[in-house]
Design a protein around this motif. Structure first.
Motif, PDB file in Angstrom:
ATOM      1  N   LEU A 164     -27.315  25.041  -7.337  1.00  0.00           N
ATOM      2  CA  LEU A 164     -28.267  24.286  -6.510  1.00  0.00           C
ATOM      3  C   LEU A 164     -28.307  22.801  -6.871  1.00  0.00           C
ATOM      4  N   MET A 165     -27.246  22.287  -7.478  1.00  0.00           N
ATOM      5  CA  MET A 165     -27.250  20.891  -7.924  1.00  0.00           C
ATOM      6  C   MET A 165     -27.469  19.930  -6.754  1.00  0.00           C
ATOM      7  N   GLY A 166     -26.778  20.169  -5.639  1.00  0.00           N
ATOM      8  CA  GLY A 166     -26.934  19.291  -4.483  1.00  0.00           C
ATOM      9  C   GLY A 166     -28.338  19.319  -3.924  1.00  0.00           C
ATOM     10  N   HIS A 167     -28.943  20.497  -3.892  1.00  0.00           N
ATOM     11  CA  HIS A 167     -30.304  20.612  -3.366  1.00  0.00           C
ATOM     12  C   HIS A 167     -31.307  19.949  -4.298  1.00  0.00           C
ATOM     13  N   LEU A 168     -31.121  20.076  -5.606  1.00  0.00           N
ATOM     14  CA  LEU A 168     -32.045  19.464  -6.557  1.00  0.00           C
ATOM     15  C   LEU A 168     -32.001  17.943  -6.455  1.00  0.00           C
ATOM     16  N   ARG A 169     -30.811  17.388  -6.194  1.00  0.00           N
ATOM     17  CA  ARG A 169     -30.683  15.942  -6.072  1.00  0.00           C
ATOM     18  C   ARG A 169     -31.299  15.419  -4.778  1.00  0.00           C
ATOM     19  N   CYS A 181     -37.914  22.980   4.643  1.00  0.00           N
ATOM     20  CA  CYS A 181     -37.295  22.991   3.316  1.00  0.00           C
ATOM     21  C   CYS A 181     -36.093  23.917   3.410  1.00  0.00           C
ATOM     22  N   VAL A 182     -34.958  23.332   3.704  1.00  0.00           N
ATOM     23  CA  VAL A 182     -33.749  24.105   3.968  1.00  0.00           C
ATOM     24  C   VAL A 182     -32.819  24.042   2.770  1.00  0.00           C
ATOM     25  N   VAL A 183     -32.405  25.209   2.299  1.00  0.00           N
ATOM     26  CA  VAL A 183     -31.425  25.313   1.220  1.00  0.00           C
ATOM     27  C   VAL A 183     -30.150  25.898   1.811  1.00  0.00           C
ATOM     28  N   VAL A 184     -29.052  25.184   1.653  1.00  0.00           N
ATOM     29  CA  VAL A 184     -27.767  25.650   2.165  1.00  0.00           C
ATOM     30  C   VAL A 184     -26.799  25.775   1.000  1.00  0.00           C
ATOM     31  N   ILE A 185     -26.240  26.971   0.841  1.00  0.00           N
ATOM     32  CA  ILE A 185     -25.218  27.225  -0.182  1.00  0.00           C
ATOM     33  C   ILE A 185     -23.896  27.425   0.548  1.00  0.00           C
ATOM     34  N   LEU A 192     -18.639  32.611  -4.984  1.00  0.00           N
ATOM     35  CA  LEU A 192     -18.707  32.667  -6.445  1.00  0.00           C
ATOM     36  C   LEU A 192     -19.995  33.351  -6.896  1.00  0.00           C
ATOM     37  N   ASP A 193     -21.093  33.026  -6.231  1.00  0.00           N
ATOM     38  CA  ASP A 193     -22.378  33.653  -6.560  1.00  0.00           C
ATOM     39  C   ASP A 193     -22.329  35.152  -6.270  1.00  0.00           C
ATOM     40  N   LEU A 194     -21.642  35.533  -5.210  1.00  0.00           N
ATOM     41  CA  LEU A 194     -21.476  36.949  -4.874  1.00  0.00           C
ATOM     42  C   LEU A 194     -20.784  37.698  -5.997  1.00  0.00           C
ATOM     43  N   VAL A 195     -19.741  37.072  -6.565  1.00  0.00           N
ATOM     44  CA  VAL A 195     -18.972  37.719  -7.634  1.00  0.00           C
ATOM     45  C   VAL A 195     -19.792  37.810  -8.917  1.00  0.00           C
ATOM     46  N   PHE A 196     -20.408  36.678  -9.307  1.00  0.00           N
ATOM     47  CA  PHE A 196     -21.100  36.622 -10.595  1.00  0.00           C
ATOM     48  C   PHE A 196     -22.484  37.271 -10.563  1.00  0.00           C
ATOM     49  N   SER A 197     -23.149  37.263  -9.409  1.00  0.00           N
ATOM     50  CA  SER A 197     -24.517  37.770  -9.337  1.00  0.00           C
ATOM     51  C   SER A 197     -24.635  39.126  -8.667  1.00  0.00           C
ATOM     52  N   PHE A 198     -23.537  39.638  -8.116  1.00  0.00           N
ATOM     53  CA  PHE A 198     -23.629  40.930  -7.440  1.00  0.00           C
ATOM     54  C   PHE A 198     -22.484  41.873  -7.829  1.00  0.00           C
ATOM     55  N   PRO A 266     -24.315  36.919   4.292  1.00  0.00           N
ATOM     56  CA  PRO A 266     -23.609  35.707   4.752  1.00  0.00           C
ATOM     57  C   PRO A 266     -22.314  35.455   3.992  1.00  0.00           C
ATOM     58  N   ALA A 267     -22.334  35.637   2.656  1.00  0.00           N
ATOM     59  CA  ALA A 267     -21.125  35.418   1.871  1.00  0.00           C
ATOM     60  C   ALA A 267     -20.053  36.435   2.236  1.00  0.00           C
ATOM     61  N   LEU A 268     -20.457  37.684   2.458  1.00  0.00           N
ATOM     62  CA  LEU A 268     -19.502  38.720   2.853  1.00  0.00           C
ATOM     63  C   LEU A 268     -18.938  38.460   4.248  1.00  0.00           C
ATOM     64  N   ALA A 269     -19.755  37.837   5.110  1.00  0.00           N
ATOM     65  CA  ALA A 269     -19.328  37.551   6.477  1.00  0.00           C
ATOM     66  C   ALA A 269     -18.598  36.220   6.598  1.00  0.00           C
ATOM     67  N   GLY A 270     -18.435  35.515   5.470  1.00  0.00           N
ATOM     68  CA  GLY A 270     -17.731  34.241   5.495  1.00  0.00           C
ATOM     69  C   GLY A 270     -18.568  33.093   6.007  1.00  0.00           C
ATOM     70  N   GLU A 271     -19.899  33.185   5.897  1.00  0.00           N
ATOM     71  CA  GLU A 271     -20.788  32.148   6.393  1.00  0.00           C
ATOM     72  C   GLU A 271     -21.495  31.455   5.233  1.00  0.00           C
ATOM     73  N   ASP A 272     -22.075  30.282   5.521  1.00  0.00           N
ATOM     74  CA  ASP A 272     -22.920  29.606   4.544  1.00  0.00           C
ATOM     75  C   ASP A 272     -24.267  30.322   4.467  1.00  0.00           C
ATOM     76  N   THR A 273     -24.847  30.347   3.259  1.00  0.00           N
ATOM     77  CA  THR A 273     -26.176  30.933   3.086  1.00  0.00           C
ATOM     78  C   THR A 273     -27.222  29.852   3.296  1.00  0.00           C
ATOM     79  N   SER A 274     -28.045  29.981   4.338  1.00  0.00           N
ATOM     80  CA  SER A 274     -29.032  28.961   4.680  1.00  0.00           C
ATOM     81  C   SER A 274     -30.401  29.593   4.867  1.00  0.00           C
ATOM     82  N   THR A 275     -31.421  28.924   4.320  1.00  0.00           N
ATOM     83  CA  THR A 275     -32.789  29.425   4.461  1.00  0.00           C
ATOM     84  C   THR A 275     -33.316  29.239   5.882  1.00  0.00           C
TER      85      THR A 275
END
Length: 328
Positions: A164-169, A181-185, A192-198, A266-275
């Protein structure tokens, strides 16, 4: 009258304000009640776990230290993350300002990652306890577990800081109007988050629990093959052991997959994750409910927890020397 009103502005004094979707009062009251109930239940269950393990000296063990860390992360999810996400969903506007827009997703992701990390550590602890019981007390000490827990939380803070470095900045870079307040990954970061967190944690838990199940069944078969008497005695125990091991494995993996798998769609479908996605609120709340389920899975199945609840609810923990009561 219970009609739906037209959309209004989140901030009427600003021309750049986002529009707010107004719901019928009955629907609003029902949703607020449901969200408050889920949040309160999550806080209550995890608070009972924290009080039980912290108060009774007999429960100060390495395994319970992991349960305590898990309960702390899940408690904060119920206390902070759920109310804020509920407010965002109900009001359809971000009313907490730019700073909270930057910090809230980061805190939320850190807590969920720490909760997931604690679940993996618990599976490792159970693996060592079952597969190497003679050396368990030497390998798994209270001080080592505390160090590992600190590393888990530190890694969670650093990892989500990178994601979330870009969002924090610049928390407002994807907002189209005042009141969002939109967060886009990005797809790359989401993968990468899918692999490491799931995928990674899920694979570790599945492999370890399958290994535990295999070792437990092997030990039972060994007892059964010794003597005719042991066969008669061990057979019922074998069936009970198989059912218990299979049930624990099924509950852990099934709940984990049900709560986390939808979020990574979204990650499995090849899309960006957006709030800002229409389905994000549903996926997010499914994952958040895991913090309510964790104390049920990891604590309510333990007899000592049910006994500790009785001491807490009857206020017997306020009596002198209650910390030394026999729980196990």
């Amino acid at each position: 009258m219970d009609g739906t009103q037209g959309p209004s502005l989140c901030f009427p004094n600003l021309n750049s304000s986002c529009r707010r979707l107004l719901r019928p009062r009955s629907e609003t009251a029902l949703l607020y009640t449901l969200l408050a109930f889920i949040s309160l239940l999550t806080v209550t269950l995890n608070l009972l776990v924290i009080i039980s393990i912290s108060h009774f000296r007999q429960l100060h063990t390495p395994t319970n230290s992991l349960l305590l860390s898990l309960a702390v992360s899940d408690l904060v999810v119920g206390l902070l993350v759920m109310p804020i996400e509920g407010l965002r969903y109900m009001e359809t506007c971000w009313l907490l300002g730019r700073l909270m827009c930057a910090l809230t997703p980061y805190v939320s992701y850190c807590l969920l990652s720490a909760s997931l990390g604690n679940m993996v550590l618990i599976s490792v602890d159970r693996y060592v306890a079952i597969c190497d019981p003679l050396l368990y007390s030497f390998k798994v000490t209270l001080n080592r577990v505390k160090i590992v827990i600190c590393l888990c939380w530190t890694c969670s803070l650093l990892y989500n800081g990178c994601i979330l470095m870009g969002h924090l900045r610049n928390p407002g870079r994807f907002s189209s109007c005042h009141g969002e307040c939109v967060v886009v990954i990005s797809h790359v970061s989401g993968t990468l988050d899918l692999v490491f967190s799931f995928v990674g944690p899920c694979a570790v838990m599945v492999v370890l629990y399958m290994r535990v199940l295999f070792v437990a069944l092997s030990q039972v078969r060994l007892l059964q093959s010794q003597t005719a008497v042991s066969i008669v005695i061990a057979a019922p125990a074998a069936k009970k052991s198989e059912r218990k091991a299979a049930r624990t494995l099924g509950i852990v993996i099934a709940v984990f997959l049900m709560c986390f798998c939808p979020y990574y769609y979204p990650a499995l479908a090849g899309e960006d994750t957006s709030t800002s996605s229409s389905y994000y609120a549903v996926l997010s709340w499914i994952m958040l409910t895991n913090s309510c389920m964790n104390p049920l899975i990891y604590a309510l199945f333990y007899p000592w927890f049910r006994k500790a609840i009785k001491f807490i609810l009857t206020l017997r923990i306020l009596q002198p020397n209650s910390r030394d009561l026999k729980i196990l």
